[in-house]
Design a protein around this motif. Structure first.
Motif, PDB file in Angstrom:
ATOM      1  N   ALA A 186       7.966  -2.533  19.265  1.00 41.55           N
ATOM      2  CA  ALA A 186       9.174  -2.776  20.053  1.00 41.55           C
ATOM      3  C   ALA A 186      10.446  -2.496  19.264  1.00 41.55           C
ATOM      4  O   ALA A 186      11.435  -2.010  19.825  1.00 41.55           O
ATOM      5  N   ILE A 187      10.426  -2.782  17.969  1.00 41.03           N
ATOM      6  CA  ILE A 187      11.642  -2.575  17.169  1.00 41.03           C
ATOM      7  C   ILE A 187      11.584  -1.310  16.326  1.00 41.03           C
ATOM      8  O   ILE A 187      12.519  -1.007  15.574  1.00 41.03           O
ATOM      9  N   GLY A 188      10.475  -0.566  16.412  1.00 39.12           N
ATOM     10  CA  GLY A 188      10.365   0.690  15.678  1.00 39.12           C
ATOM     11  C   GLY A 188      10.011   0.526  14.218  1.00 39.12           C
ATOM     12  O   GLY A 188      10.454   1.313  13.376  1.00 39.12           O
ATOM     13  N   PHE A 189       9.192  -0.478  13.912  1.00 40.85           N
ATOM     14  CA  PHE A 189       8.784  -0.722  12.528  1.00 40.85           C
ATOM     15  C   PHE A 189       7.338  -0.281  12.345  1.00 40.85           C
ATOM     16  O   PHE A 189       6.453  -0.670  13.108  1.00 40.85           O
ATOM     17  N   ASP A 190       7.092   0.538  11.334  1.00 44.16           N
ATOM     18  CA  ASP A 190       5.756   1.046  11.041  1.00 44.16           C
ATOM     19  C   ASP A 190       5.069   0.089  10.068  1.00 44.16           C
ATOM     20  O   ASP A 190       5.461   0.001   8.901  1.00 44.16           O
ATOM     21  N   ALA A 245      14.182   4.122  15.456  1.00 44.32           N
ATOM     22  CA  ALA A 245      13.955   2.690  15.653  1.00 44.32           C
ATOM     23  C   ALA A 245      15.167   2.043  16.312  1.00 44.32           C
ATOM     24  O   ALA A 245      16.291   2.161  15.808  1.00 44.32           O
ATOM     25  N   PRO A 246      14.969   1.348  17.436  1.00 42.32           N
ATOM     26  CA  PRO A 246      16.120   0.761  18.131  1.00 42.32           C
ATOM     27  C   PRO A 246      16.841  -0.300  17.314  1.00 42.32           C
ATOM     28  O   PRO A 246      18.039  -0.529  17.513  1.00 42.32           O
ATOM     29  N   ILE A 247      16.134  -0.932  16.376  1.00 45.53           N
ATOM     30  CA  ILE A 247      16.762  -1.990  15.585  1.00 45.53           C
ATOM     31  C   ILE A 247      17.881  -1.459  14.686  1.00 45.53           C
ATOM     32  O   ILE A 247      18.773  -2.205  14.274  1.00 45.53           O
ATOM     33  N   LEU A 281      22.059  -7.846  17.714  1.00 45.07           N
ATOM     34  CA  LEU A 281      21.046  -8.882  17.593  1.00 45.07           C
ATOM     35  C   LEU A 281      20.463  -9.235  18.961  1.00 45.07           C
ATOM     36  O   LEU A 281      19.245  -9.419  19.110  1.00 45.07           O
ATOM     37  N   GLN A 282      21.307  -9.313  19.966  1.00 45.30           N
ATOM     38  CA  GLN A 282      20.839  -9.625  21.314  1.00 45.30           C
ATOM     39  C   GLN A 282      19.891  -8.552  21.835  1.00 45.30           C
ATOM     40  O   GLN A 282      18.866  -8.851  22.456  1.00 45.30           O
ATOM     41  N   GLU A 283      20.232  -7.292  21.585  1.00 44.66           N
ATOM     42  CA  GLU A 283      19.392  -6.195  22.050  1.00 44.66           C
ATOM     43  C   GLU A 283      18.041  -6.197  21.345  1.00 44.66           C
ATOM     44  O   GLU A 283      17.004  -5.953  21.972  1.00 44.66           O
ATOM     45  N   THR A 284      18.053  -6.464  20.051  1.00 41.30           N
ATOM     46  CA  THR A 284      16.799  -6.524  19.304  1.00 41.30           C
ATOM     47  C   THR A 284      15.921  -7.664  19.813  1.00 41.30           C
ATOM     48  O   THR A 284      14.712  -7.489  20.029  1.00 41.30           O
ATOM     49  N   LEU A 298      14.193  -6.891  23.057  1.00 40.63           N
ATOM     50  CA  LEU A 298      13.029  -6.014  22.915  1.00 40.63           C
ATOM     51  C   LEU A 298      11.788  -6.787  22.491  1.00 40.63           C
ATOM     52  O   LEU A 298      10.657  -6.428  22.843  1.00 40.63           O
ATOM     53  N   MET A 299      12.004  -7.851  21.740  1.00 40.57           N
ATOM     54  CA  MET A 299      10.881  -8.591  21.167  1.00 40.57           C
ATOM     55  C   MET A 299      10.364  -9.698  22.088  1.00 40.57           C
ATOM     56  O   MET A 299       9.164  -9.993  22.097  1.00 40.57           O
ATOM     57  N   VAL A 300      11.250 -10.306  22.842  1.00 38.67           N
ATOM     58  CA  VAL A 300      10.876 -11.523  23.575  1.00 38.67           C
ATOM     59  C   VAL A 300       9.763 -11.312  24.614  1.00 38.67           C
ATOM     60  O   VAL A 300       8.974 -12.248  24.861  1.00 38.67           O
ATOM     61  N   PRO A 301       9.621 -10.120  25.217  1.00 40.97           N
ATOM     62  CA  PRO A 301       8.500  -9.964  26.156  1.00 40.97           C
ATOM     63  C   PRO A 301       7.127 -10.124  25.510  1.00 40.97           C
ATOM     64  O   PRO A 301       6.130 -10.373  26.202  1.00 40.97           O
TER      65      PRO A 301
END
Length: 231
Positions: free
Chosen positions: A47-51, A61-63, A68-71, A74-77
Protein backbone atom coordinates in the motif's frame (compact mmCIF):
# COMPACT_ATOMS: atom_id res chain seq x y z
CA UNK A 1 20.96 33.31 -9.97
CA UNK A 2 21.78 36.59 -8.24
CA UNK A 3 18.08 37.45 -8.25
CA UNK A 4 17.36 34.63 -5.77
CA UNK A 5 16.64 36.13 -2.34
CA UNK A 6 15.04 33.14 -0.58
CA UNK A 7 15.24 29.35 -0.65
CA UNK A 8 12.32 27.09 0.24
CA UNK A 9 13.33 23.51 1.02
CA UNK A 10 11.37 20.32 1.06
CA UNK A 11 12.39 18.25 4.10
CA UNK A 12 12.40 14.50 3.48
CA UNK A 13 14.68 13.50 0.63
CA UNK A 14 16.09 17.02 0.47
CA UNK A 15 17.51 18.05 3.83
CA UNK A 16 17.49 14.42 4.93
CA UNK A 17 18.34 11.35 2.86
CA UNK A 18 14.98 9.70 2.27
CA UNK A 19 15.96 6.04 2.29
CA UNK A 20 18.44 6.31 5.15
CA UNK A 21 15.92 8.22 7.25
CA UNK A 22 12.67 6.43 6.55
CA UNK A 23 13.33 2.82 5.50
CA UNK A 24 14.00 1.64 9.03
CA UNK A 25 10.97 3.51 10.36
CA UNK A 26 8.73 2.01 7.67
CA UNK A 27 9.93 -1.53 8.34
CA UNK A 28 9.41 -1.12 12.07
CA UNK A 29 5.91 0.28 11.69
CA UNK A 30 4.90 -2.43 9.23
CA UNK A 31 6.11 -5.14 11.59
CA UNK A 32 4.31 -3.62 14.56
CA UNK A 33 1.05 -3.00 12.73
CA UNK A 34 1.02 -6.46 11.17
CA UNK A 35 1.20 -8.07 14.64
CA UNK A 36 2.90 -11.16 13.27
CA UNK A 37 0.60 -11.61 10.27
CA UNK A 38 2.83 -11.90 7.16
CA UNK A 39 -0.07 -11.34 4.74
CA UNK A 40 -1.11 -8.15 6.50
CA UNK A 41 2.49 -7.00 6.55
CA UNK A 42 2.75 -7.61 2.79
CA UNK A 43 -0.51 -5.76 2.14
CA UNK A 44 0.60 -2.77 4.20
CA UNK A 45 3.98 -2.68 2.49
CA UNK A 46 2.37 -2.83 -0.93
CA UNK A 47 0.00 0.00 0.00
CA UNK A 48 2.82 2.43 0.75
CA UNK A 49 5.25 1.17 -1.90
CA UNK A 50 7.79 -0.46 0.41
CA UNK A 51 9.73 -3.49 -0.84
CA UNK A 52 10.13 -5.91 2.05
CA UNK A 53 12.83 -7.90 0.25
CA UNK A 54 15.13 -4.95 -0.48
CA UNK A 55 14.02 -2.83 2.50
CA UNK A 56 13.59 0.07 0.14
CA UNK A 57 10.92 2.22 -1.46
CA UNK A 58 9.67 1.84 -5.02
CA UNK A 59 10.34 4.85 -7.27
CA UNK A 60 6.60 5.52 -7.40
CA UNK A 61 5.94 4.78 -3.74
CA UNK A 62 3.00 6.96 -2.65
CA UNK A 63 4.55 7.54 0.77
CA UNK A 64 7.36 9.59 -0.79
CA UNK A 65 5.32 12.72 -1.39
CA UNK A 66 2.07 11.91 0.42
CA UNK A 67 0.83 13.69 3.49
CA UNK A 68 0.52 11.77 6.74
CA UNK A 69 -3.25 11.61 6.27
CA UNK A 70 -2.88 10.21 2.76
CA UNK A 71 -0.40 7.57 3.90
CA UNK A 72 -2.65 6.51 6.77
CA UNK A 73 -5.64 6.31 4.41
CA UNK A 74 -3.70 3.86 2.23
CA UNK A 75 -2.87 1.66 5.19
CA UNK A 76 -6.08 1.65 7.22
CA UNK A 77 -8.06 -0.67 4.89
CA UNK A 78 -5.58 -3.40 5.83
CA UNK A 79 -5.98 -2.82 9.56
CA UNK A 80 -9.36 -4.16 10.68
CA UNK A 81 -10.65 -2.39 13.76
CA UNK A 82 -8.21 0.51 13.49
CA UNK A 83 -9.78 3.95 13.07
CA UNK A 84 -8.14 6.38 10.66
CA UNK A 85 -7.68 9.17 13.26
CA UNK A 86 -5.96 6.72 15.59
CA UNK A 87 -3.62 5.53 12.85
CA UNK A 88 -2.80 9.12 11.90
CA UNK A 89 -1.95 9.89 15.52
CA UNK A 90 0.24 6.80 15.77
CA UNK A 91 2.16 7.56 12.57
CA UNK A 92 2.54 11.22 13.54
CA UNK A 93 4.06 10.25 16.88
CA UNK A 94 6.40 7.54 15.59
CA UNK A 95 7.40 9.60 12.55
CA UNK A 96 8.37 12.55 14.71
CA UNK A 97 10.71 10.22 16.63
CA UNK A 98 12.29 8.75 13.47
CA UNK A 99 16.03 9.24 13.24
CA UNK A 100 16.73 11.62 10.37
CA UNK A 101 19.98 11.22 8.43
CA UNK A 102 21.20 14.55 6.97
CA UNK A 103 21.90 14.48 3.24
CA UNK A 104 24.91 16.77 3.86
CA UNK A 105 26.30 18.58 6.93
CA UNK A 106 23.33 20.88 7.38
CA UNK A 107 24.24 23.57 9.88
CA UNK A 108 27.39 24.82 8.09
CA UNK A 109 25.43 24.98 4.83
CA UNK A 110 22.51 26.88 6.33
CA UNK A 111 24.82 29.31 8.10
CA UNK A 112 26.63 29.97 4.84
CA UNK A 113 23.39 30.61 2.96
CA UNK A 114 22.09 32.95 5.65
CA UNK A 115 25.41 34.77 5.79
CA UNK A 116 24.72 35.85 2.23
CA UNK A 117 21.38 37.29 3.23
CA UNK A 118 19.19 34.46 1.94
CA UNK A 119 15.87 33.84 3.66
CA UNK A 120 15.25 30.14 4.31
CA UNK A 121 12.06 28.14 4.75
CA UNK A 122 10.59 24.64 4.80
CA UNK A 123 7.54 23.38 2.91
CA UNK A 124 6.94 19.73 3.70
CA UNK A 125 4.05 17.32 3.33
CA UNK A 126 4.99 15.97 6.75
CA UNK A 127 3.28 17.39 9.84
CA UNK A 128 4.55 20.79 10.95
CA UNK A 129 5.22 19.54 14.49
CA UNK A 130 7.29 16.62 13.19
CA UNK A 131 9.26 18.94 10.94
CA UNK A 132 10.14 21.17 13.90
CA UNK A 133 11.30 18.15 15.88
CA UNK A 134 13.47 16.87 13.04
CA UNK A 135 15.01 20.28 12.45
CA UNK A 136 15.63 20.77 16.15
CA UNK A 137 17.43 17.43 16.49
CA UNK A 138 19.54 18.30 13.44
CA UNK A 139 20.54 21.56 15.12
CA UNK A 140 19.11 23.81 12.43
CA UNK A 141 15.69 24.86 13.73
CA UNK A 142 16.94 28.41 14.25
CA UNK A 143 17.96 28.79 10.60
CA UNK A 144 14.47 28.92 9.07
CA UNK A 145 12.17 31.90 8.90
CA UNK A 146 9.10 29.74 8.32
CA UNK A 147 8.28 26.02 8.58
CA UNK A 148 5.11 24.84 6.86
CA UNK A 149 3.62 21.34 6.95
CA UNK A 150 0.59 19.73 5.39
CA UNK A 151 -1.39 20.70 8.50
CA UNK A 152 -0.34 24.37 8.61
CA UNK A 153 -3.55 25.55 6.97
CA UNK A 154 -2.61 25.38 3.29
CA UNK A 155 -3.29 22.79 0.59
CA UNK A 156 -0.18 20.57 0.51
CA UNK A 157 2.12 20.06 -2.46
CA UNK A 158 1.81 19.66 -5.44
CA UNK A 159 -0.50 22.65 -4.91
CA UNK A 160 1.47 25.91 -4.67
CA UNK A 161 -0.41 27.22 -1.62
CA UNK A 162 2.37 26.70 0.94
CA UNK A 163 4.87 28.24 -1.43
CA UNK A 164 2.73 31.34 -1.99
CA UNK A 165 2.31 31.62 1.79
CA UNK A 166 6.08 31.56 2.29
CA UNK A 167 6.62 34.25 -0.34
CA UNK A 168 3.97 36.48 1.24
CA UNK A 169 5.26 35.96 4.76
CA UNK A 170 8.84 36.79 3.81
CA UNK A 171 7.95 39.69 1.53
CA UNK A 172 9.57 38.25 -1.58
CA UNK A 173 8.17 37.92 -5.06
CA UNK A 174 7.85 34.27 -6.04
CA UNK A 175 10.32 34.78 -8.88
CA UNK A 176 12.98 35.55 -6.26
CA UNK A 177 12.44 32.24 -4.44
CA UNK A 178 14.15 28.94 -5.28
CA UNK A 179 12.13 25.81 -4.48
CA UNK A 180 14.41 22.85 -3.72
CA UNK A 181 13.07 19.31 -3.56
CA UNK A 182 13.50 15.67 -4.46
CA UNK A 183 10.09 14.86 -5.94
CA UNK A 184 7.83 15.92 -8.77
CA UNK A 185 5.40 17.20 -6.12
CA UNK A 186 8.03 19.74 -5.04
CA UNK A 187 8.90 20.81 -8.56
CA UNK A 188 5.29 20.96 -9.73
CA UNK A 189 4.44 23.18 -6.77
CA UNK A 190 7.44 25.37 -7.47
CA UNK A 191 6.55 25.83 -11.13
CA UNK A 192 2.91 26.57 -10.25
CA UNK A 193 4.05 29.19 -7.75
CA UNK A 194 6.25 30.92 -10.32
CA UNK A 195 9.48 29.97 -8.53
CA UNK A 196 12.72 28.61 -9.88
CA UNK A 197 13.08 24.92 -9.11
CA UNK A 198 16.05 22.79 -8.11
CA UNK A 199 15.94 19.00 -7.96
CA UNK A 200 18.23 16.92 -5.76
CA UNK A 201 18.87 13.19 -5.91
CA UNK A 202 18.82 12.35 -2.20
CA UNK A 203 15.26 11.07 -2.48
CA UNK A 204 13.95 8.14 -4.48
CA UNK A 205 13.28 9.78 -7.85
CA UNK A 206 15.93 9.63 -10.57
CA UNK A 207 17.41 12.50 -12.56
CA UNK A 208 15.48 11.50 -15.68
CA UNK A 209 12.21 11.80 -13.78
CA UNK A 210 12.96 15.19 -12.26
CA UNK A 211 14.96 17.03 -14.91
CA UNK A 212 11.98 18.04 -17.12
CA UNK A 213 10.55 20.06 -14.21
CA UNK A 214 13.83 21.34 -12.77
CA UNK A 215 15.68 24.52 -13.64
CA UNK A 216 18.66 23.13 -11.74
CA UNK A 217 19.68 19.56 -10.91
CA UNK A 218 22.30 18.51 -8.37
CA UNK A 219 23.27 15.39 -6.42
CA UNK A 220 22.42 17.12 -3.14
CA UNK A 221 21.83 20.51 -1.54
CA UNK A 222 25.54 20.84 -0.76
CA UNK A 223 25.95 22.14 -4.31
CA UNK A 224 23.75 25.18 -3.63
CA UNK A 225 26.52 27.68 -2.85
CA UNK A 226 28.31 26.96 -6.13
CA UNK A 227 25.10 27.06 -8.14
CA UNK A 228 24.15 30.36 -6.53
CA UNK A 229 27.62 31.80 -7.13
CA UNK A 230 28.27 32.41 -3.44
CA UNK A 231 31.80 33.22 -2.37
Amino acid sequence: MHHIKAILFDKDGTLFDFHASWAGWAEGELNALAEGDPLRRADLARAIGFDLATRGFAPDAPIIASTLQETAALMVPHLPGVALPDLIARLRSSGARAEMVPAVPLRPLMLRLRAHGLVLGIATNDAESAAHMHLDRAGISDQFDQVLGYDSGFTPKPAPDMLHAFARATGHDSAAVLMVGDSLHDLTAGRAAGMMTMAVLTGIAKAADLSPMADLLAPDIGHLPDLLGLE
